[in-house]
Scaffold this active site. Structure first.
Site: not given
Ligand code: NAD
Ligand code: ZN
Length: 361
Positions: A114, A136, A178, A223, A233, A237, A241, A244, A248, A260
């Site tokens: 939990r 989030k 971003e 942010k 949100e 907040r 988006n 997005h 998305h 993304h």
């Molecule tokens: N929670 C939120 O508020 C929020 C906000 C924006 C995006 N997101 C989410 O984030 C996700 C995208 O994140 P992302 O772009 O980081 O993608 P990701 O987590 O897939 O990472 C990108 C790639 O880089 C590799 N990698 C990571 N760090 C590395 C490093 N230092 N050196 C070499 N390789 C590395 C990973 O293995 C992966 O293959 C999406 O799912 C999106 O929806 C969430």
């Molecule tokens: Zn985003």
């Protein structure tokens, strides 16, 4: 090192933080045992070394890399693995990776027993400046992105800029989307600074350029300010988006072959054009967004093979849809968002969106 305070936690960003991460994690979220969740790419780069710092009190759990693994199935396998390894309430989870790991490990932490504490250690630009901040968490499902999840504040966010040196260029550029978004939603000067810095930032070795500290620090501040004003949100907040609603849908319609950040880049260009056509945005806004996205070497239009009808269908499942009407966070100009009085999002006429995505259909 910069330190940005939010209610309940701080975001630290600087060089060399990973070498002392265990101590920072222990002081923010003391526990009997630590579960480091990461992916198969980050594990050999940084995961083994981080786990070692805990002297036998940490275990590493790793999943294949990529958006296709931000799923309920991986949530099941991770929570089962924690239980099999005897983890209980006195656990702190550490998310070491990009936004995929942050969102998935965050959802594991929100639900395991939990809810147990989580410390976010973002290793991509996108995760450092956006995904790791704000609590989030969630997974993607067939109907769309992030549709199952929870708010779960981290106990700390620790961003070591040195890890960006190993980030592949395509993922580095995706993170720039971003940062451009942060400029559009609240800071015209920052937007202009990014545009001017993009040649250095997108050159070979851009992720280690002297501009990176300013980029990460300013984006984190933006942010954090938005999250501080409206953590769950209900209103403000939603400006995060921008790009997005369509982004998305584009990301899902590509079968996650677009990253993304790439999908959001296209979404920002399209949504700012729609904002202009709807009379919401100052004339010229869309051109400036398109120019920035293009200069960041990110895509500015839907891929030829993508079915615009599928994109439109997917926007309906978007969480920002209310009462069956899809809503958009739209700019009024570079540096300010529209619709404060309406709760920061506006519905757009379906016909207008269809006409822009698929002219003549
Ligand atoms: N929670 C939120 O508020 C929020 C906000 C924006 C995006 N997101 C989410 O984030 C996700 C995208 O994140 P992302 O772009 O980081 O993608 P990701 O987590 O897939 O990472 C990108 C790639 O880089 C590799 N990698 C990571 N760090 C590395 C490093 N230092 N050196 C070499 N390789 C590395 C990973 O293995 C992966 O293959 C999406 O799912 C999106 O929806 C969430
Ligand atoms: Zn985003």
């Amino acid at each position: 090192m910069s330190r940005t305070e939010l209610p309940g936690y701080a975001v630290s960003a600087g060089h060399g933080l990973l070498a002392q991460a265990a101590a920072l994690i222990e002081s923010a979220a003391p526990a009997h045992r630590f579960a480091v969740i990461t992916d198969d790419i980050v594990r050999p780069l940084y995961g083994e070394e981080l786990a070692r710092q805990f002297g036998g009190r940490a275990s590493l759990f790793s999943i294949p890399a990529g958006e296709l693994h931000k799923t309920r199935e991986r949530w099941i396998s991770l929570t089962d693995a924690l239980l099999d390894a005897g983890f209980a309430r006195d656990t702190t989870i550490v998310a070491l990776g990009g936004g995929v790991i942050g969102d998935l490990a965050g959802f594991v932490a929100a639900t395991f027993m939990r809810g147990v504490p989580i410390v976010q250690i973002p290793t991509t630009l996108l995760a450092m400046i956006d995904a790791s901040i704000g609590g989030k968490t969630g997974v993607d499902v067939t109907a769309g992105k992030n549709l199952v999840g929870a708010f779960h504040r981290p106990a700390a966010v620790i961003a070591d800029l040195d890890v960006l040196k190993t980030l592949p260029p395509r993922h580095w550029r995706a993170g720039l989307a971003e940062a451009i978004k942060h400029g559009v939603i609240s800071d015209a000067m920052y937007f202009e600074w990014i545009v001017a810095s993009l040649p250095e930032l997108t050159a070979t070795g851009g992720s280690t350029s002297p501009h990176v500290t300013a980029l990460v620090t300013r984006s984190i501040a933006i942010k954090a300010a938005v999250v501080r004003a409206d953590e769950t949100e209900r209103g403000r907040r939603q400006v995060l988006n921008f790009g997005h609603t369509l982004g998305h849908a584009i990301e899902a319609a590509s079968g996650y072959s677009l990253l993304h950040g790439e999908a959001i880049a296209i979404g920002m260009v399209l949504e700012s054009e729609l904002a202009e056509r709807a009379g919401v945005a100052e004339s010229g806004t869309a051109d400036r967004v398109r120019h920035a996205v293009d200069r960041a070497k990110l895509p500015v239009a839907l891929p030829d093979a993508m079915d615009p009808g599928e994109v439109l269908r997917l926007t309906v499942g978007d969480k920002k849809a209310r009462g069956g009407v899809t809503r958009y966070a739209l700019p009024a100009c570079i540096g300010a968002m529209a619709a404060e009085a309406e709760g920061w999002t506006l519905p757009l006429d379906d016909a207008l969106v269809r006409e822009r995505l698929a002219p003549g259909t």
